[in-house]
Each structure stands twice: as structure tokens, then as C-alpha cells.
Enzyme design. Structure first.
Site, PDB file in Angstrom:
ATOM      1  N   ASP A   5      -7.391  -3.750  -7.603  1.00  0.00           N
ATOM      2  CA  ASP A   5      -6.280  -4.523  -7.292  1.00  0.00           C
ATOM      3  C   ASP A   5      -6.587  -5.031  -5.812  1.00  0.00           C
ATOM      4  O   ASP A   5      -6.687  -4.428  -4.840  1.00  0.00           O
ATOM      5  CB  ASP A   5      -5.076  -3.578  -7.291  1.00  0.00           C
ATOM      6  N   LYS A  48      -5.380 -22.034  -0.127  1.00  0.00           N
ATOM      7  CA  LYS A  48      -6.628 -22.658  -0.351  1.00  0.00           C
ATOM      8  C   LYS A  48      -7.119 -23.482   0.462  1.00  0.00           C
ATOM      9  O   LYS A  48      -8.601 -23.559   0.789  1.00  0.00           O
ATOM     10  CB  LYS A  48      -6.084 -23.726  -1.572  1.00  0.00           C
ATOM     11  N   ASN A  73     -12.927 -15.800  -6.873  1.00  0.00           N
ATOM     12  CA  ASN A  73     -12.087 -16.638  -7.755  1.00  0.00           C
ATOM     13  C   ASN A  73     -10.729 -16.305  -7.872  1.00  0.00           C
ATOM     14  O   ASN A  73      -9.614 -17.045  -8.089  1.00  0.00           O
ATOM     15  CB  ASN A  73     -12.730 -16.638  -9.020  1.00  0.00           C
ATOM     16  N   TYR A 124       0.778 -22.028  -1.194  1.00  0.00           N
ATOM     17  CA  TYR A 124      -0.304 -22.022  -2.119  1.00  0.00           C
ATOM     18  C   TYR A 124      -1.417 -23.196  -1.484  1.00  0.00           C
ATOM     19  O   TYR A 124      -2.666 -22.600  -1.178  1.00  0.00           O
ATOM     20  CB  TYR A 124       0.080 -22.303  -3.571  1.00  0.00           C
TER      21      TYR A 124
HETATM   22  N1  LIG Z   1      -6.128 -23.169 -13.125  1.00  0.00           N
HETATM   23  C1  LIG Z   1      -6.073 -24.374 -12.497  1.00  0.00           C
HETATM   24  O1  LIG Z   1      -5.676 -25.443 -12.685  1.00  0.00           O
HETATM   25  C2  LIG Z   1      -6.469 -24.194 -10.986  1.00  0.00           C
HETATM   26  C3  LIG Z   1      -6.515 -25.350 -10.387  1.00  0.00           C
HETATM   27  C4  LIG Z   1      -7.046 -25.376  -8.950  1.00  0.00           C
HETATM   28  C5  LIG Z   1      -7.655 -24.005  -8.479  1.00  0.00           C
HETATM   29  N2  LIG Z   1      -7.606 -23.025  -9.206  1.00  0.00           N
HETATM   30  C6  LIG Z   1      -7.882 -21.659  -8.475  1.00  0.00           C
HETATM   31  O2  LIG Z   1      -9.122 -21.039  -9.523  1.00  0.00           O
HETATM   32  C7  LIG Z   1      -8.732 -19.637  -9.604  1.00  0.00           C
HETATM   33  C8  LIG Z   1      -8.602 -19.116 -10.811  1.00  0.00           C
HETATM   34  O3  LIG Z   1      -7.140 -19.464 -11.151  1.00  0.00           O
HETATM   35  P1  LIG Z   1      -6.560 -19.397 -12.597  1.00  0.00           P
HETATM   36  O4  LIG Z   1      -5.913 -20.791 -13.220  1.00  0.00           O
HETATM   37  O5  LIG Z   1      -7.532 -18.804 -13.691  1.00  0.00           O
HETATM   38  O6  LIG Z   1      -5.431 -18.179 -12.571  1.00  0.00           O
HETATM   39  P2  LIG Z   1      -4.923 -16.989 -13.460  1.00  0.00           P
HETATM   40  O7  LIG Z   1      -5.222 -17.483 -14.863  1.00  0.00           O
HETATM   41  O8  LIG Z   1      -3.697 -16.765 -12.984  1.00  0.00           O
HETATM   42  O9  LIG Z   1      -5.931 -16.011 -13.236  1.00  0.00           O
HETATM   43  C9  LIG Z   1      -5.931 -15.394 -11.889  1.00  0.00           C
HETATM   44  C10 LIG Z   1      -6.829 -14.215 -11.921  1.00  0.00           C
HETATM   45  O10 LIG Z   1      -6.791 -13.606 -10.586  1.00  0.00           O
HETATM   46  C11 LIG Z   1      -6.615 -12.125 -10.757  1.00  0.00           C
HETATM   47  N3  LIG Z   1      -5.581 -11.501  -9.663  1.00  0.00           N
HETATM   48  C12 LIG Z   1      -4.448 -12.166  -9.425  1.00  0.00           C
HETATM   49  N4  LIG Z   1      -4.011 -11.341  -8.552  1.00  0.00           N
HETATM   50  C13 LIG Z   1      -4.811  -9.961  -8.443  1.00  0.00           C
HETATM   51  C14 LIG Z   1      -4.761  -8.870  -7.694  1.00  0.00           C
HETATM   52  N5  LIG Z   1      -3.862  -8.515  -6.712  1.00  0.00           N
HETATM   53  N6  LIG Z   1      -6.084  -8.180  -7.674  1.00  0.00           N
HETATM   54  C15 LIG Z   1      -7.037  -8.269  -8.535  1.00  0.00           C
HETATM   55  N7  LIG Z   1      -7.204  -9.630  -9.259  1.00  0.00           N
HETATM   56  C16 LIG Z   1      -6.056 -10.379  -9.222  1.00  0.00           C
HETATM   57  C17 LIG Z   1      -6.031 -11.963 -12.182  1.00  0.00           C
HETATM   58  O11 LIG Z   1      -6.242 -10.689 -12.726  1.00  0.00           O
HETATM   59  P3  LIG Z   1      -5.162  -9.320 -13.058  1.00  0.00           P
HETATM   60  O12 LIG Z   1      -4.103 -10.226 -13.452  1.00  0.00           O
HETATM   61  O13 LIG Z   1      -5.989  -8.700 -14.083  1.00  0.00           O
HETATM   62  O14 LIG Z   1      -5.357  -8.766 -11.595  1.00  0.00           O
HETATM   63  C18 LIG Z   1      -6.514 -13.298 -12.778  1.00  0.00           C
HETATM   64  O15 LIG Z   1      -7.732 -12.693 -13.519  1.00  0.00           O
HETATM   65  C19 LIG Z   1      -7.796 -19.532  -8.472  1.00  0.00           C
HETATM   66  O16 LIG Z   1      -8.406 -19.377  -7.273  1.00  0.00           O
HETATM   67  C20 LIG Z   1      -7.091 -20.807  -8.335  1.00  0.00           C
HETATM   68  O17 LIG Z   1      -6.475 -20.869  -7.183  1.00  0.00           O
HETATM   69  C21 LIG Z   1      -7.097 -23.153 -10.299  1.00  0.00           C
END
Ligand SMILES: NC(=O)c1ccc[n+]([C@@H]2O[C@H](COP(=O)([O-])OP(=O)(O)OC[C@H]3O[C@@H](n4cnc5c(N)ncnc54)[C@H](OP(=O)(O)O)[C@@H]3O)[C@@H](O)[C@H]2O)c1
Length: 251
Positions: free
Chosen positions: A64, A163, A93, A159
Site C-alpha cells: 500500500d 501530475k 505508475n 489530480y
Molecule cells: N487511464 C487514463 O486515461 C490515464 C490518462 C492519463 C494518465 N494516466 C495515469 O496512468 C496511471 C495508471 O492509471 P490507470 O488508469 O491505470 O488507473 P487505475 O485503473 O485506477 O489503476 C491504478 C493502479 O494504482 C494502484 N494504486 C492506487 N492506490 C494505491 C495505493 N494506495 N497503493 C498501491 N497501489 C495503489 C492500484 O492498485 P490497487 O488498487 O491494487 O492498490 C492500480 O493498480 C496513473 O498514474 C494515471 O494518473 C491514466
């Protein structure tokens, strides 16, 4: 499977769900031993299983990132051990995706949690792992930024601030660790079709309309940018922001 990352090890935070899964799979497909991490044990097992099924190598370590320095030290130590001593690639990530809200309505606890996971965890993890890479004279750190870190967006101040900080950290760390052979770069995705993002079709439509490509990215497209920056193909790329956003940041 090709072999651009054969013999290397990679820690990918937030690889139990969303984009991190695709990143872990893509790094493993290039030969890296991937350390998968997050809080969700089932998700972690699923990612590892998918990598192993494809003939790759992965290990799950539950952690965590919101629990502060001791938990992050434990993760860095366990990941190093699982990797056989040396981590070659770190992908910061994991992040809390935050629903849009007026600034005045954002609760203090959410501000603290977003800063803990999106900024402090990456800061501490990099501070533990990058010096070891520097001592060996090579390594690649990839920070997951966002187009939200590049320009303003109403009701997304928290957010976006986390970032933008990540983008800034990349530049500072490129200056700090680059001379010792550690490359630090940002991948800045636009909207990317993870399960979560695919569920907000109304907001997605307006974001996509502003993108020259007129479509969201796939997780595999973002993962390909991470693999590129992790590999020797990017051997003199330091401190860069690689946008994977259908051209949104350019206009
Ligand atoms: N998807 C998009 O459109 C998008 C666009 C721009 C940037 N991003 C960036 O890409 C990255 C991934 O985003 P995503 O869309 O894949 O998000 P997501 O589906 O919400 O996944 C987030 C990941 O972060 C982990 N996480 C969250 N809180 C945590 C904690 N307290 N401890 C450990 N792990 C934690 C979660 O794992 P657990 O729940 O297992 O802890 C999950 O594996 C992020 O940095 C986001 O800002 C995404």
C-alpha cells in the site's frame, strides 16, 4: 516475444489494474522479470498469471503506497530481493484517479491521500532505487504523468497538480541521476481505454473531440511508450515527456 529487455528487472507500481497491467505485460514480453505491485492481491495474481501464460516472468508483492516511508522501504527491499539484487527499471505508475470536483469541495483527506500515492510514494521509491541504479551506472525510471499535468482543467485541480508535480520530478531527477547513467522520463497519456475510463463515456466523448486523432489511446499504446523509454532504443533520452494523447498536448 522479442528481447529488448532480456536479463533486466522492472518494478511497476499500480500493476494490479488498468494501465499498469498492460505496462507489466509489455515489459515482460520484451524479456524483463517484472515485479508487480499494488494492494489488490487478486489483481496482482491475475497480472502475474497473464504474464506467465504468455511465457514471461513476474512476481507479485503486495504493498500500500499510501502507508508512508516504512511500507515503501519494505516494497523496495522486497522488489530488489525478488529481482535478484538489482532493479533496472522503475515505473512509477500507481495513482489515485480523482473524480472531477470544484476545488472548494475537495476534502482534506483526499488531498493528503492523492499527494501520498501520486507524489510522495514515487518520490520515496525513486529515492531508494535510483541511487542503486546510479551506483551501477545504468537504469531507467519512467514516471506516469498525464495531459492533465500539462494544462489547466476546471474541477481537476488536485489530480492535475499531482501530475504536474510528477512531470517536474522527472526533470529534477534527470538532472540529478542522469550524470550517473540513470535515465528518467515521463510518459504522459491522454484518455486511455482502461476498464475504468471506458465507463465514463460522456466525459470521454468531449476529451476525444479535442484530440487530433479523434480517439482515445489503448493501454497497449501507452505501454509501448514505456517499453521504448525503458529500452536501449532510448539510450540518450533523459528528462523527456513522451505524450501518448492523440496529439492533444500539441494544440
Ligand atoms: N487511464 C487514463 O486515461 C490515464 C490518462 C492519463 C494518465 N494516466 C495515469 O496512468 C496511471 C495508471 O492509471 P490507470 O488508469 O491505470 O488507473 P487505475 O485503473 O485506477 O489503476 C491504478 C493502479 O494504482 C494502484 N494504486 C492506487 N492506490 C494505491 C495505493 N494506495 N497503493 C498501491 N497501489 C495503489 C492500484 O492498485 P490497487 O488498487 O491494487 O492498490 C492500480 O493498480 C496513473 O498514474 C494515471 O494518473 C491514466
Amino acid at each position: 516475444m522479442t528481447a529488448r529487455l532480456q536479463g533486466r528487472s522492472a518494478l511497476v507500481t499500480g500493476s494490479t489494474d488498468g494501465l499498469g497491467v498492460a505496462i507489466a505485460q509489455a515489459l515482460a514480453a520484451e524479456g524483463a522479470h517484472v515485479i508487480v505491485t499494488g494492494r489488490n492481491v487478486e489483481g496482482g495474481k491475475r497480472t502475474v498469471g497473464s504474464i506467465e501464460q504468455a511465457g514471461g516472468r513476474a512476481t507479485f508483492i503486495a504493498a500500500d503506497l499510501g502507508r508512508g516511508a516504512a511500507a515503501i522501504r519494505e516494497l523496495a527491499h522486497a522488489a530488489g530481493e525478488a529481482a535478484g539484487g538489482d532493479l533496472d527499471i522503475l515505473v512509477n505508475n500507481a495513482a489515485l484517479l480523482i473524480d472531477p470536483a470544484p476545488t472548494a469541495e475537495v476534502e482534506e483527506e483526499l488531498i493528503d491521500q492523492a499527494l501520498r500515492v501520486n507524489v510522495k510514494a514515487a518520490f520515496l521509491l525513486t529515492g531508494l532505487i535510483a541511487p542503486e541504479m546510479a551506483a551501477r551506472g545504468s537504469g531507467s525510471v519512467i514516471n506516469m504523468g498525464s495531459i492533465n499535468g500539462l494544462f489547466g482543467s476546471a474541477h481537476s485541480a488536485l489530480y492535475s497538480a499531482t501530475k504536474a508535480t510528477v512531470h517536474s520530478l522527472t526533470k529534477s531527477w534527470a538532472a540529478e541521476y542522469g550524470p550517473a547513467g540513470v535515465r528518467v522520463n515521463t510518459v504522459a497519456p491522454g484518455p486511455t481505454l482502461t476498464e475504468k475510463i471506458s465507463g465514463i463515456q460522456d466525459r470521454l466523448a468531449s476529451m476525444i473531440a479535442a484530440m487530433p486523432s479523434r480517439r482515445a489511446s489503448t493501454p497497449a499504446e501507452v505501454a509501448a511508450a514505456v517499453v521504448f523509454l525503458a529500452s536501449d532504443d532510448a539510450s540518450n533520452i533523459h528528462g523527456a515527456t513522451l505524450s501518448v494523447d492523440g496529439g492533444r498536448a500539441a494544440i
